[in-house]
Design a protein around this motif. Structure first.
Motif, PDB file in Angstrom:
ATOM      1  N   ARG A  34       5.862   3.578  -2.477  1.00 46.78           N
ATOM      2  CA  ARG A  34       7.221   4.007  -2.142  1.00 46.78           C
ATOM      3  C   ARG A  34       7.929   4.576  -3.380  1.00 46.78           C
ATOM      4  O   ARG A  34       8.610   5.608  -3.308  1.00 46.78           O
ATOM      5  CB  ARG A  34       8.034   2.832  -1.596  1.00 46.78           C
ATOM      6  N   LEU A  44       9.390  10.423   4.148  1.00 56.27           N
ATOM      7  CA  LEU A  44       8.145  10.001   4.784  1.00 56.27           C
ATOM      8  C   LEU A  44       7.506  11.169   5.532  1.00 56.27           C
ATOM      9  O   LEU A  44       6.285  11.355   5.490  1.00 56.27           O
ATOM     10  CB  LEU A  44       8.409   8.837   5.741  1.00 56.27           C
ATOM     11  N   VAL A  55       3.218   9.321   9.660  1.00 59.65           N
ATOM     12  CA  VAL A  55       4.423   8.695   9.122  1.00 59.65           C
ATOM     13  C   VAL A  55       4.377   7.187   9.325  1.00 59.65           C
ATOM     14  O   VAL A  55       4.723   6.415   8.414  1.00 59.65           O
ATOM     15  CB  VAL A  55       5.685   9.281   9.791  1.00 59.65           C
ATOM     16  N   SER A  56       3.962   6.761  10.503  1.00 61.22           N
ATOM     17  CA  SER A  56       3.930   5.317  10.794  1.00 61.22           C
ATOM     18  C   SER A  56       2.974   4.579   9.862  1.00 61.22           C
ATOM     19  O   SER A  56       3.255   3.453   9.436  1.00 61.22           O
ATOM     20  CB  SER A  56       3.532   5.085  12.250  1.00 61.22           C
ATOM     21  N   SER A  59       4.618   4.377   6.385  1.00 65.68           N
ATOM     22  CA  SER A  59       5.708   3.412   6.437  1.00 65.68           C
ATOM     23  C   SER A  59       5.179   1.978   6.412  1.00 65.68           C
ATOM     24  O   SER A  59       5.683   1.128   5.666  1.00 65.68           O
ATOM     25  CB  SER A  59       6.545   3.646   7.696  1.00 65.68           C
ATOM     26  N   LYS A  60       4.156   1.713   7.199  1.00 68.15           N
ATOM     27  CA  LYS A  60       3.566   0.364   7.229  1.00 68.15           C
ATOM     28  C   LYS A  60       2.924   0.021   5.893  1.00 68.15           C
ATOM     29  O   LYS A  60       3.002  -1.126   5.427  1.00 68.15           O
ATOM     30  CB  LYS A  60       2.534   0.272   8.353  1.00 68.15           C
ATOM     31  N   GLU A  62       3.826   1.187   2.937  1.00 62.24           N
ATOM     32  CA  GLU A  62       4.892   0.944   1.966  1.00 62.24           C
ATOM     33  C   GLU A  62       5.501  -0.442   2.140  1.00 62.24           C
ATOM     34  O   GLU A  62       5.956  -1.050   1.161  1.00 62.24           O
ATOM     35  CB  GLU A  62       5.971   2.020   2.084  1.00 62.24           C
ATOM     36  N   ARG A  63       5.512  -0.953   3.350  1.00 60.87           N
ATOM     37  CA  ARG A  63       6.034  -2.310   3.592  1.00 60.87           C
ATOM     38  C   ARG A  63       4.993  -3.376   3.301  1.00 60.87           C
ATOM     39  O   ARG A  63       5.319  -4.571   3.290  1.00 60.87           O
ATOM     40  CB  ARG A  63       6.504  -2.442   5.046  1.00 60.87           C
TER      41      ARG A  63
END
Length: 219
Positions: A34, A44, A55-56, A59-60, A62-63
Motif C-alpha cells: 500500500r 487501486l 482491484v479486489s 485490496s485484499k 494490502e489488508r
C-alpha cells in the motif's frame, strides 16, 4: 523484481522463539504494498490497470487478508517499478563492489505461505539480488486447485528434491518429475506445480527476471 546489484543486509523479521524458520507477515507485506502504491499516487484501479491484477485482489493483499502468489508479486512489482525487497519491507542499496557470500541454513528459510505453495525464501538477507531462489513445498494436488495458470516474465528452473511432481503448462504439455529431475522453462508460459506422490513434493526453484522487464533501482 530482483536488481543487478545486491547488498547484504540483516533480516527485518526476527526468528520465532522456538528457533523455527520465521514466517512473513501478510499484513506487513500488505502495508508495504500500500505504501509503495500511495507513494506513486496510484489508485487501486490505476494499479490494477497497470498490473492486470484485479482491484479486489490488490485490496485484499494490502489488508493482509490473502497471500499473493509469485506471479502476482511479479506483476505488481513491475507495475510499481520496485523489486520484491521493497514489498517485503527491505530497502535495496547499491553495492560499490562484490557482495559477501550469504549462507542460508537448512530449515531457516523465511517462509511465505500460500494455499498451494509454501515458499522458503533463500538468501533472504541479501537485498537487490538478481535471482529469486526458493526451497518450496507443493501443496496443490490437482489442476483445479488453481483459478488459473501462473505466468510471469523471465525464466525458471526447478529441481525436485523429494517426492513426485508434475508441471502442467497451458499449452497442454505435462512434465512428470522424479526425485533428482529438473526442468528449465520460460516463466511467461502458463504453468502450475502439482504434487503427485504420497507426500508434498519439495523443490528447489530459481526465478530470474529478464532485463527487458526488470524495473529500475528502487528510490
Amino acid at each position: 523484481m530482483p536488481n543487478l546489484k545486491a547488498q547484504r543486509k540483516q533480516p527485518t523479521i526476527p526468528l520465532e522463539r522456538d528457533g523455527a524458520a520465521p514466517h512473513i507477515d501478510h499484513k506487513a507485506v500488505g502495508g508495504h504494498l500500500r505504501q509503495a502504491r500511495k507513494s506513486r499516487e496510484l489508485t487501486l484501479m490505476q494499479l490494477s490497470e497497470r498490473s492486470g491484477i484485479a482491484v479486489s485482489t490488490i485490496s485484499k493483499a494490502e489488508r493482509g487478508d490473502i497471500a499473493l502468489t509469485y506471479d502476482k508479486f511479479a506483476a505488481l512489482a513491475h507495475a510499481l517499478g520496485v523489486d520484491f525487497d521493497t514489498i517485503f519491507g527491505r530497502t535495496p542499496s547499491r553495492s560499490s563492489g562484490p557482495f559477501e557470500p550469504t549462507l542460508t541454513r537448512s530449515g531457516k528459510q523465511l517462509i511465505y505461505d500460500t494455499p498451494n505453495y509454501e515458499y522458503g525464501m533463500i538468501a533472504n538477507d541479501l537485498v537487490g539480488k538478481r535471482m529469486v531462489p526458493m526451497r518450496a513445498h507443493i501443496r496443490a494436488r490437482a489442476l483445479n486447485d488453481f483459478p488459473d495458470y501462473i505466468r510471469h516474465s523471465g525464466e525458471e528452473f526447478v529441481f525436485l528434491l523429494q517426492g513426485k511432481l508434475e508441471l502442467h503448462f497451458e499449452s497442454g504439455s505435462v512434465f512428470k518429475l522424479e526425485q533428482g529431475d529438473s526442468l528449465y522453462f520460460d516463466s511467461a508460459q502458463g504453468h502450475v506445480y502439482i504434487s503427485t506422490g504420497a507426500t508434498e513434493a519439495e523443490v528447489l526453484v530459481c526465478c530470474v527476471d529478464t532485463d527487458d522487464h526488470r524495473p529500475p533501482q528502487s528510490l
